[in-house]
Design a protein around this motif. Structure first.
Motif, mmCIF file in Angstrom:
data_model
loop_
_atom_site.group_PDB
_atom_site.id
_atom_site.type_symbol
_atom_site.label_atom_id
_atom_site.label_comp_id
_atom_site.label_asym_id
_atom_site.label_seq_id
_atom_site.Cartn_x
_atom_site.Cartn_y
_atom_site.Cartn_z
ATOM 1 N N ASP A 141 -28.153 53.323 51.808
ATOM 2 C CA ASP A 141 -27.519 54.065 50.588
ATOM 3 C C ASP A 141 -29.027 54.571 49.798
ATOM 4 O O ASP A 141 -29.130 55.859 49.250
ATOM 5 N N ARG A 142 -29.877 53.557 49.469
ATOM 6 C CA ARG A 142 -30.973 54.107 48.681
ATOM 7 C C ARG A 142 -31.893 55.313 49.571
ATOM 8 O O ARG A 142 -32.710 56.033 48.968
ATOM 9 N N TRP A 143 -31.846 55.033 50.892
ATOM 10 C CA TRP A 143 -32.897 56.088 51.647
ATOM 11 C C TRP A 143 -32.020 57.392 51.451
ATOM 12 O O TRP A 143 -32.724 58.358 51.399
ATOM 13 N N VAL A 144 -30.906 57.580 51.635
ATOM 14 C CA VAL A 144 -30.101 58.702 51.549
ATOM 15 C C VAL A 144 -30.397 59.455 50.166
ATOM 16 O O VAL A 144 -30.470 60.513 49.862
ATOM 17 N N ILE A 145 -30.192 58.576 48.928
ATOM 18 C CA ILE A 145 -30.554 59.053 47.986
ATOM 19 C C ILE A 145 -31.863 59.619 47.717
ATOM 20 O O ILE A 145 -32.162 60.596 47.209
ATOM 21 N N HIS A 146 -32.808 58.709 48.185
ATOM 22 C CA HIS A 146 -34.303 59.237 48.291
ATOM 23 C C HIS A 146 -34.490 60.622 49.049
ATOM 24 O O HIS A 146 -35.276 61.351 48.693
ATOM 25 N N GLN A 147 -33.657 60.581 50.093
ATOM 26 C CA GLN A 147 -33.774 62.184 51.163
ATOM 27 C C GLN A 147 -33.324 62.985 50.052
ATOM 28 O O GLN A 147 -33.929 64.288 50.030
ATOM 29 N N ILE A 168 -23.846 57.269 61.509
ATOM 30 C CA ILE A 168 -24.605 56.716 60.308
ATOM 31 C C ILE A 168 -24.566 58.102 59.173
ATOM 32 O O ILE A 168 -24.363 57.842 58.087
ATOM 33 N N LYS A 169 -24.549 59.263 59.765
ATOM 34 C CA LYS A 169 -24.582 60.283 58.933
ATOM 35 C C LYS A 169 -23.357 60.756 58.326
ATOM 36 O O LYS A 169 -23.307 60.939 56.975
ATOM 37 N N MET A 170 -22.170 60.348 59.074
ATOM 38 C CA MET A 170 -20.870 60.365 58.311
ATOM 39 C C MET A 170 -20.528 59.299 57.331
ATOM 40 O O MET A 170 -19.860 59.717 56.357
ATOM 41 N N HIS A 171 -21.126 58.380 57.592
ATOM 42 C CA HIS A 171 -20.829 57.160 56.605
ATOM 43 C C HIS A 171 -21.500 57.105 55.558
ATOM 44 O O HIS A 171 -20.992 57.158 54.178
ATOM 45 N N TYR A 172 -22.753 57.642 55.548
ATOM 46 C CA TYR A 172 -23.772 57.514 54.402
ATOM 47 C C TYR A 172 -24.024 58.925 53.802
ATOM 48 O O TYR A 172 -24.562 58.879 52.469
ATOM 49 N N PRO A 210 -36.650 51.024 40.910
ATOM 50 C CA PRO A 210 -35.791 49.729 40.198
ATOM 51 C C PRO A 210 -35.113 48.742 41.071
ATOM 52 O O PRO A 210 -34.922 47.713 40.695
ATOM 53 N N THR A 211 -34.645 49.292 42.327
ATOM 54 C CA THR A 211 -34.154 48.627 43.182
ATOM 55 C C THR A 211 -34.852 47.359 44.084
ATOM 56 O O THR A 211 -34.359 46.627 44.891
ATOM 57 N N GLY A 212 -36.155 47.806 44.141
ATOM 58 C CA GLY A 212 -36.987 46.821 44.753
ATOM 59 C C GLY A 212 -37.408 47.576 46.014
ATOM 60 O O GLY A 212 -38.284 46.941 46.768
ATOM 61 N N TYR A 213 -36.939 48.845 46.383
ATOM 62 C CA TYR A 213 -37.512 49.510 47.775
ATOM 63 C C TYR A 213 -38.727 50.169 47.369
ATOM 64 O O TYR A 213 -38.725 51.135 46.372
ATOM 65 N N ALA A 214 -39.636 50.376 48.339
ATOM 66 C CA ALA A 214 -40.976 50.995 48.094
ATOM 67 C C ALA A 214 -40.763 52.509 48.997
ATOM 68 O O ALA A 214 -39.701 52.525 49.876
ATOM 69 N N ALA A 215 -41.865 53.284 48.628
ATOM 70 C CA ALA A 215 -41.781 54.493 49.435
ATOM 71 C C ALA A 215 -42.030 54.133 50.714
ATOM 72 O O ALA A 215 -41.532 54.786 51.950
ATOM 73 N N GLU A 216 -42.585 53.020 51.101
ATOM 74 C CA GLU A 216 -42.855 52.758 52.422
ATOM 75 C C GLU A 216 -41.594 52.336 53.201
ATOM 76 O O GLU A 216 -41.345 52.584 54.380
ATOM 77 N N ASP A 217 -40.529 51.901 52.486
ATOM 78 C CA ASP A 217 -39.270 51.411 53.140
ATOM 79 C C ASP A 217 -38.538 52.618 53.648
ATOM 80 O O ASP A 217 -38.039 52.410 54.534
ATOM 81 N N HIS A 218 -38.458 53.740 52.689
ATOM 82 C CA HIS A 218 -37.845 55.071 52.948
ATOM 83 C C HIS A 218 -38.475 55.555 54.163
ATOM 84 O O HIS A 218 -37.698 56.058 54.757
ATOM 85 N N SER A 219 -40.043 55.648 54.118
ATOM 86 C CA SER A 219 -40.734 56.240 55.255
ATOM 87 C C SER A 219 -40.393 55.334 56.627
ATOM 88 O O SER A 219 -39.980 56.079 57.769
ATOM 89 N N ASP A 220 -40.207 54.218 56.601
ATOM 90 C CA ASP A 220 -39.808 53.188 57.855
ATOM 91 C C ASP A 220 -38.473 53.597 58.249
ATOM 92 O O ASP A 220 -38.009 53.633 59.410
ATOM 93 N N THR A 221 -37.510 53.795 57.284
ATOM 94 C CA THR A 221 -36.158 53.891 57.490
ATOM 95 C C THR A 221 -36.059 55.472 58.046
ATOM 96 O O THR A 221 -35.419 55.687 58.913
ATOM 97 N N ASP A 222 -36.755 56.434 57.577
ATOM 98 C CA ASP A 222 -36.923 57.671 58.299
ATOM 99 C C ASP A 222 -37.304 57.640 59.728
ATOM 100 O O ASP A 222 -36.664 58.426 60.736
ATOM 101 N N ALA A 223 -38.258 56.822 59.979
ATOM 102 C CA ALA A 223 -38.658 56.852 61.277
ATOM 103 C C ALA A 223 -37.495 56.001 62.320
ATOM 104 O O ALA A 223 -37.578 56.406 63.496
ATOM 105 N N ALA A 224 -37.173 55.073 61.627
ATOM 106 C CA ALA A 224 -35.865 54.272 62.392
ATOM 107 C C ALA A 224 -34.807 55.394 62.760
ATOM 108 O O ALA A 224 -34.053 55.190 64.045
ATOM 109 N N PHE A 225 -34.416 56.159 61.786
ATOM 110 C CA PHE A 225 -33.344 57.007 62.024
ATOM 111 C C PHE A 225 -33.684 58.158 63.082
ATOM 112 O O PHE A 225 -32.932 58.510 63.779
#
Length: 142
Positions: A19-25, A83-87, A54-69
């Motif tokens: 959820d946070r990754w999609v918002i970050h994107q 994943i795209k349809m759900h989030y 504020p939720t505790g996720y870093a930019a690193e987490d979002h870039s790792d999620t980008d790489a995983a996706f």
């Protein structure tokens, strides 16, 4: 890597991260990332910038999620579409037009569960790669 991804234990944590990754994107595309250095009302308060939201996720987490996706997209487009349809619900109509099944189709939920498992294992693989690179760098410069 931020504290939250290190202790990713439950399905709910993974869903919150996605959820946070999609918002970050969305914010990165619209230019809405970050906070202003100064505010007119609070110009007397100086606080250091942080890469952790504020939720505790870093930019690193979002870039790792980008790489995983991205690797999920290369490995299995059906799971990536789930994943795209759900989030990212605004992509549902386009993906359905391409022939991907959606709710209440039972195969959609099966794919979504498999995609969650795949993303979680890929995130941990990315984390282990990062740890090994850090260890190599420490040995190299020690």
């Amino acid at each position: 890597m931020a504290r939250r991804l290190k202790i990713l234990e439950s399905h709910a944590d993974l869903c919150a991260l996605l959820d946070r990754w999609v918002i970050h994107q969305m914010k990165s595309v619209s230019g809405g990332l970050g906070y202003p250095r100064k505010s007119l009302d609070f110009s007397y308060i100086q606080s250091p910038a942080s890469s952790i939201d504020p939720t505790g996720y870093a930019a690193e987490d979002h870039s790792d999620t980008d790489a995983a996706f991205a690797s999920l997209c290369e490995a299995d487009l059906q799971l990536a579409a789930a994943i795209k349809m759900h989030y990212m619900p605004w992509t549902v109509m386009a993906l359905m037009g391409e022939g991907y099944p959606f709710s209440p189709d039972k195969t959609f939920y099966n794919r979504l569960v498999r995609a969650h498992v795949w993303m979680e294992s890929e995130l941990f693989r990315v984390l282990e790669e990062r740890k090994s690179k850090n260890r190599e760098n420490l040995r190299k410069y020690a």
